[in-house]
Design a protein around this motif. Structure first.
Motif, mmCIF file in Angstrom:
data_model
loop_
_atom_site.group_PDB
_atom_site.id
_atom_site.type_symbol
_atom_site.label_atom_id
_atom_site.label_comp_id
_atom_site.label_asym_id
_atom_site.label_seq_id
_atom_site.Cartn_x
_atom_site.Cartn_y
_atom_site.Cartn_z
ATOM 1 N N GLY A 220 0.814 -1.213 0.000
ATOM 2 C CA GLY A 220 0.000 0.000 0.000
ATOM 3 C C GLY A 220 0.844 1.258 0.000
ATOM 4 O O GLY A 220 0.547 2.224 -0.719
ATOM 5 N N ALA A 221 1.909 1.269 0.799
ATOM 6 C CA ALA A 221 2.801 2.436 0.827
ATOM 7 C C ALA A 221 3.448 2.657 -0.533
ATOM 8 O O ALA A 221 3.561 3.795 -1.009
ATOM 9 N N ALA A 222 3.865 1.555 -1.174
ATOM 10 C CA ALA A 222 4.486 1.671 -2.490
ATOM 11 C C ALA A 222 3.500 2.219 -3.516
ATOM 12 O O ALA A 222 3.867 3.033 -4.373
ATOM 13 N N GLY A 223 2.246 1.779 -3.431
ATOM 14 C CA GLY A 223 1.236 2.290 -4.350
ATOM 15 C C GLY A 223 1.033 3.784 -4.204
ATOM 16 O O GLY A 223 0.907 4.514 -5.203
ATOM 17 N N ILE A 224 1.017 4.261 -2.963
ATOM 18 C CA ILE A 224 0.857 5.703 -2.733
ATOM 19 C C ILE A 224 2.053 6.470 -3.279
ATOM 20 O O ILE A 224 1.902 7.500 -3.955
ATOM 21 N N THR A 421 7.563 4.314 6.548
ATOM 22 C CA THR A 421 7.631 4.198 8.011
ATOM 23 C C THR A 421 6.230 4.168 8.606
ATOM 24 O O THR A 421 5.850 3.208 9.299
ATOM 25 N N LEU A 422 5.443 5.188 8.322
ATOM 26 C CA LEU A 422 4.096 5.256 8.885
ATOM 27 C C LEU A 422 3.155 4.253 8.224
ATOM 28 O O LEU A 422 2.245 3.737 8.877
ATOM 29 N N PHE A 446 13.918 1.918 7.494
ATOM 30 C CA PHE A 446 13.405 3.264 7.256
ATOM 31 C C PHE A 446 13.616 4.161 8.470
ATOM 32 O O PHE A 446 13.803 5.368 8.327
ATOM 33 N N LEU A 447 13.613 3.578 9.665
ATOM 34 C CA LEU A 447 14.021 4.344 10.846
ATOM 35 C C LEU A 447 15.491 4.736 10.744
ATOM 36 O O LEU A 447 15.872 5.870 11.067
ATOM 37 N N ALA A 448 16.325 3.792 10.301
ATOM 38 C CA ALA A 448 17.751 4.082 10.149
ATOM 39 C C ALA A 448 17.979 5.183 9.122
ATOM 40 O O ALA A 448 18.781 6.103 9.342
#
Length: 507
Positions: A220-224, A421-422, A446-448
C-alpha cells in the motif's frame, strides 16, 4: 635529458588517482558493512542449540516442505519464508545453524540494501553508510536475523522494493518515458509503459506478501508513492496529471497489483502439487489416485486463504508480551524470545525422562530450555527482541522532523520515508488482535534512513552540529557493545543482566 610532464598530464594524474580511489571506496564500503553485519549474525548462530520461540513452528513447516513440498495441517502464513528456511537446512543441515542460516544471510543483505537506499535517497556515501551501520547494530534487526522466523525475510523484500521504487522515480523523470505520455494508447502500451524498476518493485513486494501478509502494508505504501510520483511527473511533463486515467491506473495496477498477486499464487505451487496432503485435500481425496481437478483445488486454496484471514481477524489470545502499536517507538514492551536462569535450567534437565521429546516441543514454544544446562549459578541467558535505544529514540524524533519537512516544504525524500515508516506502523494502531514489537522489523531500515536524514539536515542547519552523524554512529556502536549479550543470549551474571534492563517493562 628528462622533461617535465605537460601541465595537462600533471593535472590529469591526480584526478585519475582520485577517481580510482573513489571507485574503490564505492565497492569497499558496502562490502565491509555487509560482511560486518554477517559476522555479527553468524557468531554463535547455533546457540541456543534447540528450537526456541516460534522456531518450533517454522522449522517444522520447513522440514515438511523439504520432505513433501507442502506444510502439514492448518498454516497461517504463506510458504515463501519457510522455503527460505528450508534452503538453509538443505545447505547446512537440519540443526540450529542450518535452521537460522537463511535468516542471517537475509539480515546481512538488508544492511547492504539499506546502504543502497541511502545512497539514492540521501545522496552521500557517508550518510548511506551511517544508515547501513544503524541497521547492522540494531537489536531488533540483529535478533530477527538470528532466529528461524519470517520477519527478516519480509524486511529484506520490502527494503529492496523501496530501492527499486527510487530507481523507478529516476526512470520516470527521464526523457521519453512512455509513462508520462497522456492520451489514447493501446492496452499493450498501458501494460508495458511501467519502467523495469517498477516491475522489479512489484515482484519484490509480491515476494514480501508471499512471506507474510504484513507485506500488504508495504504494498500500500508503495502504491501511494508511485501514484503521487506519477501524478507529479505527468503534471511537469504534460500539464495534465489526470489525463488518460486508464493509462495512469494500468501503469500502477499491473506491476503493483497483478504481478504481486501472481507471485503470491505461484508461491503455493507446492501446495497445489501436493494437494492430497493438504487439509482440504485430505477431506476431498477419498480415493487413490486423487481425482480432484484444478478448479476444485483452486477453490480449496481460496477456502484456506479465507480461513487464514478469519484466524488473524479473530485472534484475541492474552499474551504477556503483547504491546500496542502506539508503544513501539518507545520500546516499552519487547519480546523475550528466550529466558533462562541456572535454577530453571537445572529443573528442566532433571525433568527429562521418557517424555523428553514432548517436553522439548512444549518448552521450546515458550522459550524455556528443554534440556541441557550450561549456566553457572547466578547466571542468566536472555534473548530480548528490542531495538537499539541509541537508534530508535533519536530516529523517532527524526520521523517527526520528516513530517514537518514533508508537510511544510513538500520534500519528496521526507515523503518517501514517511510513506514506508508510517505506512507499516499506523495500520497496526487499529488492529484489535494482539500485536508485538517484533512486527517492526520491516520498519527498521526506514528508521535508520530517517535518522541519517535527520543528522544530515541538522548538520546543514547549523555548522555546530557537524559532529552529530559521528556522535550518533558512536552511540549506536556503544549500544551494540552494551546490549549485545541480551541480543545474542550470552550467559552473564544476574547483576550485569539487570544493568542492561534499563526499562522496568523489559523484564
Amino acid at each position: 635529458m628528462a622533461t617535465d610532464p605537460a601541465p595537462e598530464a600533471a593535472s590529469e594524474q591526480p584526478a585519475s588517482v582520485a577517481r580510482r580511489r573513489d571507485r574503490r571506496w564505492a565497492v569497499a564500503l558496502p562490502v565491509v558493512l555487509v560482511l560486518t553485519a554477517l559476522a555479527l549474525r553468524l557468531v554463535g548462530l547455533g546457540e541456543p542449540d534447540r528450537l526456541y520461540f516460534d522456531e518450533v513452528y517454522y522449522v517444522a513447516d520447513a522440514r515438511a516442505l523439504l520432505a513433501d513440498g507442502v506444510e502439514e495441517g492448518f498454516v497461517v502464513h504463506p510458504p515463501l519464508g519457510k522455503w527460505l528456511i528450508a534452503a538453509g537446512i538443505a545447505i547446512a543441515g537440519d540443526g540450529p545453524f542450518g535452521w537460522r542460516l537463511a535468516s542471517a544471510a537475509a539480515g546481512a543483505l538488508l544492511v547492504g540494501v539499506t546502504y543502497g537506499l541511502g545512497l539514492r535517497l540521501l545522496g552521500r556515501r557517508s550518510l548511506a553508510a551511517l544508515a547501513g551501520l544503524f541497521v547492522a547494530v540494531d537489536g531488533m534487526a540483529l535478533v530477527s536475523s538470528r532466529i528461524a522466523m519470517l520477519d527478516g525475510f519480509l524486511a529484506l523484500f520490502v527494503a529492496a522494493a523501496a530501492w527499486a521504487l527510487l530507481a523507478d522515480a529516476g526512470a520516470r523523470d527521464g526523457p521519453g518515458n512512455p509513462t508520462l505520455e497522456a492520451g489514447p494508447r493501446p492496452w499493450r502500451g498501458w501494460v508495458l509503459g511501467a519502467s523495469p524498476a517498477r516491475w522489479l518493485a512489484g515482484g519484490l513486494l509480491g515476494l514480501a506478501v508471499a512471506t507474510k501478509w504484513a507485506g500488504l502494508l508495504a504494498l500500500g505504501a508503495a502504491g501511494i508513492v508511485a501514484l503521487v510520483g506519477d501524478l507529479a511527473a505527468r503534471g511537469r511533463a504534460t500539464g495534465r496529471p489526470l489525463a488518460d486515467p486508464l493509462h495512469l491506473l494500468a501503469g500502477l495496477a499491473v506491476p503493483l497489483v497483478v504481478l504481486p498477486a501472481t507471485l503470491y499464487l505461484a508461491s503455493y505451487a507446492g501446495w497445489f502439487a501436493g494437494y492430497e496432503q493438504t487439509r482440504p485435500g485430505q477431506a476431498a481425496c477419498t480415493e487413490e489416485p486423487c481425482e480432484v481437478g484444478a478448479g476444485a483445488r483452486l477453490a480449496g486454496w481460496w477456502g484456506e486463504q479465507a480461513a487464514i484471514a478469519r484466524f488473524h481477524a479473530s485472534l484475541d489470545a492474552e499474551h504477556p508480551y503483547r504491546a500496542g502499536a502506539w508503544t513501539w517507538p518507545l520500546l516499552t514492551r519487547p519480546v523475550a524470545f528466550a529466558y533462562e536462569t541456572a535454577e530453571a535450567c537445572e529443573d528442566a534437565a532433571a525433568a527429562e525422562g521418557p517424555q523428553a521429546d514432548e517436553a522439548a516441543v512444549r518448552d521450546a514454544a515458550d522459550g524455556t530450555p528443554a534440556h541441557g544446562c550450561d549456566l553457572a549459578e547466578g547466571q542468566v541467558r536472555h534473548i530480548l527482541a528490542v531495538g537499539n535505544p541509541a537508534v530508535w529514540w533519536p530516529a523517532t524524533l527524526a520521523v517527526l522532523a520528516l513530517g514537518w519537512a514533508a508537510a511544510r516544504h513538500r520534500r519528496g525524500d521526507a515523503g518517501f520515508l514517511l510513506a514506508f515508516t508510517l505506512g507499516q506502523w499506523l495500520p497496526w494502531l487499529v488492529v484489535a488482535r494482539p500485536v508485538f514489537l517484533f512486527y517492526t522489523v520491516p520498519i527498521v531500515p526506514f528508521l535508520a534512513l530517517s535518522l541519517g536524514w535527520g543528522a544530515a539536515e541538522a548538520s546543514r542547519w547549523s555548522p555546530r552540529l557537524r559532529w552529530l552523524p559521528a556522535a550518533l554512529a558512536a552511540a549506536a556502536l556503544l549500544g551494540l557493545a552494551f546490549w549485545y549479550p541480551i541480543w545474542l543470549g550470552t550467559p552473564i551474571e544476574e547483576a550485569a543482566w539487570r544493568a542492561r534492563i534499563i526499562v522496568s517493562t523489559w523484564y
